[in-house]
Enzyme design. Structure first.
Site, PDB file in Angstrom:
ATOM      1  N   HIS A   1      -9.813   7.913  49.800  1.00 23.31           N
ATOM      2  CA  HIS A   1      -8.943   6.788  49.677  1.00 23.31           C
ATOM      3  C   HIS A   1      -7.841   7.484  48.945  1.00 23.31           C
ATOM      4  CE1 HIS A   1      -7.056   3.187  48.610  1.00 23.31           C
ATOM      5  NE2 HIS A   1      -8.482   2.353  48.201  1.00 23.31           N
TER       6      HIS A   1
ATOM      7  N   LYS B   1      -9.252  -7.764  70.715  1.00 23.67           N
ATOM      8  CA  LYS B   1      -9.183  -7.803  72.149  1.00 23.67           C
ATOM      9  C   LYS B   1      -9.602  -6.332  72.876  1.00 23.67           C
ATOM     10  CE  LYS B   1      -5.096 -10.967  72.345  1.00 23.67           C
ATOM     11  NZ  LYS B   1      -3.699 -10.891  72.813  1.00 23.67           N
TER      12      LYS B   1
ATOM     13  N   ARG C   1      -6.032  -5.414  46.194  1.00 27.35           N
ATOM     14  CA  ARG C   1      -4.955  -4.406  45.581  1.00 27.35           C
ATOM     15  C   ARG C   1      -4.203  -3.535  46.476  1.00 27.35           C
ATOM     16  NH1 ARG C   1      -8.338  -6.096  42.392  1.00 27.35           N
ATOM     17  NH2 ARG C   1      -9.717  -5.656  44.135  1.00 27.35           N
ATOM     18  N   THR C   2      -5.192  -2.858  47.349  1.00 26.44           N
ATOM     19  CA  THR C   2      -4.281  -1.902  48.113  1.00 26.44           C
ATOM     20  C   THR C   2      -3.269  -2.343  48.838  1.00 26.44           C
ATOM     21  OG1 THR C   2      -6.273  -0.432  48.064  1.00 26.44           O
ATOM     22  CG2 THR C   2      -4.729   0.031  49.756  1.00 26.44           C
TER      23      THR C   2
ATOM     24  N   ARG D   1      -6.055   0.716  56.852  1.00 27.22           N
ATOM     25  CA  ARG D   1      -7.535   0.838  56.183  1.00 27.22           C
ATOM     26  C   ARG D   1      -8.523   0.423  57.400  1.00 27.22           C
ATOM     27  NH1 ARG D   1      -9.512  -2.075  50.807  1.00 27.22           N
ATOM     28  NH2 ARG D   1      -8.660  -0.068  50.136  1.00 27.22           N
TER      29      ARG D   1
HETATM   30  C1  NCD Z   1     -11.685   0.595  46.530  1.00 22.90           C
HETATM   31  C2  NCD Z   1     -11.949   0.631  47.989  1.00 22.90           C
HETATM   32  O1  NCD Z   1     -11.688  -0.078  48.962  1.00 22.90           O
HETATM   33  O2  NCD Z   1     -12.492   1.634  48.171  1.00 22.90           O
HETATM   34  N1  NCD Z   1     -11.048  -0.550  46.463  1.00 22.90           N
HETATM   35  C3  NCD Z   1      -9.483  -0.536  46.024  1.00 22.90           C
HETATM   36  O3  NCD Z   1      -8.978   0.120  47.165  1.00 22.90           O
HETATM   37  N2  NCD Z   1      -9.135  -0.557  44.876  1.00 22.90           N
HETATM   38  C4  NCD Z   1     -13.101   0.537  45.807  1.00 22.90           C
HETATM   39  C5  NCD Z   1     -14.046  -0.605  46.243  1.00 22.90           C
HETATM   40  O4  NCD Z   1     -13.742  -1.416  47.206  1.00 22.90           O
HETATM   41  O5  NCD Z   1     -15.100  -0.782  45.577  1.00 22.90           O
END
Ligand code: NCD
Length: 308
Positions: A131, A82, A53-54, A103
């Site tokens: 997040h 590397k 999703r993100t 991320r």
């Molecule tokens: C969340 C995350 O990555 O922290 N997912 C997301 O970004 N929608 C929640 C999860 O991974 O459980």
């Protein structure tokens, strides 16, 4: 103007957050109006950890605004394999893109990147820490469902220790009047002490309970379910012991208030049974759509693009 990044949801004031959510609301109503606002712009998505999703919603958001995307979706497919540092990677990416979403499994890695960046950096999840863009998504969803962000009783259930979405959401909602939290988790997965202390400092009413039952759900406006964060456990046996601790199924949802919405940042594993998906209170798939509007609004805000 100084370059702005987004590391924690508290980087925006309440007023700025409201403006961003208003902008997301305008985008929802008339997406066509925004479809060329980022023509010629590029977002880099630097994902050192898995995501569906993100990452895709950042890319969809930029494409919906007329921009383009580049990036990588695992540390293995980047020069991190590397041994390149995050600081060097962002220096390079600053030459290729106008904005970046990162991320990383290490807490604070996007912050390090922001210190060496010439473009806005967005924390798209750093380890078990924060997040903020999921929180903007959650807030937009809650505001759309309930019409407000204050005077709400919010239940958060599952892995409150490693669940970064939970930490960011608690911190953000704690700035609104009349918020109270019911924190539902196994003893071992309670919120980290910095989150608890911040609630205590602000006199936010909260209770910590283990069971998800009728009395826990009574009076809740929102039940925010989360999965047990397997990748952050030190040993598999602990994960196996806790992974099915909570299962929200149709029978259990029968006991919940009729106007309580169920949210989940997704991915879900077993904590919400699929037989709940058709219940009108199940809002987690609608939440995904709000994530695109929230990220479109964020990109415009950080790139300082005004749309009259
Ligand atoms: C969340 C995350 O990555 O922290 N997912 C997301 O970004 N929608 C929640 C999860 O991974 O459980």
């Amino acid at each position: 103007m100084a370059l702005r990044h987004l590391m924690s949801p508290l980087d925006f004031t309440v007023g700025e957050t409201e403006r961003l959510l208003d902008l997301a609301g305008r985008i929802e109503k008339d997406p066509g109006k925004f479809s060329h606002t980022c023509d010629g712009k590029i977002i880099a998505t630097l994902f050192y950890e898995p995501s569906t999703r993100t990452r895709l919603s950042f890319e969809a958001a930029m494409m919906n605004l007329g921009g383009k995307t580049l990036g990588f979706h695992s540390a293995d497919s980047s020069s991190a394999a590397k041994g390149e540092s995050v600081a060097d990677t962002i220096r390079i990416v600053s030459c290729y893109a106008d904005i970046c979403a990162m991320r990383h499994p290490k807490e604070g890695a996007p912050l390090v990147a922001s210190l060496h960046s010439r473009i806005p950096v967005i924390n798209a999840g750093d380890g078990g820490h924060q997040h903020p863009t999921q929180t903007l998504t959650d807030m937009l969803t809650i505001r759309s469902l309930k019409g407000r962000l204050g005077n709400l009783r919010i239940g958060l259930c599952g892995d409150l220790k490693f669940g970064r979405t939970v930490h960011s959401l608690i911190e953000s909602l704690s700035r609104y009047e009349g918020i109270s939290f019911v924190l539902i988790s196994p003893e071992e997965l309670r919120v980290p002490s910095y989150v608890r202390e911040s609630m205590l400092e602000k006199n936010i009413p909260f209770t910590e309970v283990v069971r998800l039952d009728e009395s826990t759900m009574a009076g809740l406006d929102i039940l925010y379910m989360t999965r047990v964060q397997r990748e952050r456990f030190f040993n598999e046996a602990d994960y196996v012991r806790m992974k099915d601790f909570y299962i929200l199924d149709r029978e259990k949802l029968e006991l919940a208030p009729k106007d309580m919405f169920v949210l989940h940042p997704l991915p879900r594993v077993n904590e919400i049974s699929v037989d709940v998906d058709d219940d009108p209170r199940a809002a987690y798939f609608r939440q995904v759509q709000y994530g695109v509007y929230a990220r479109m609004a964020l990109i415009l805000t950080l790139l300082e693009i005004e749309v009259a």
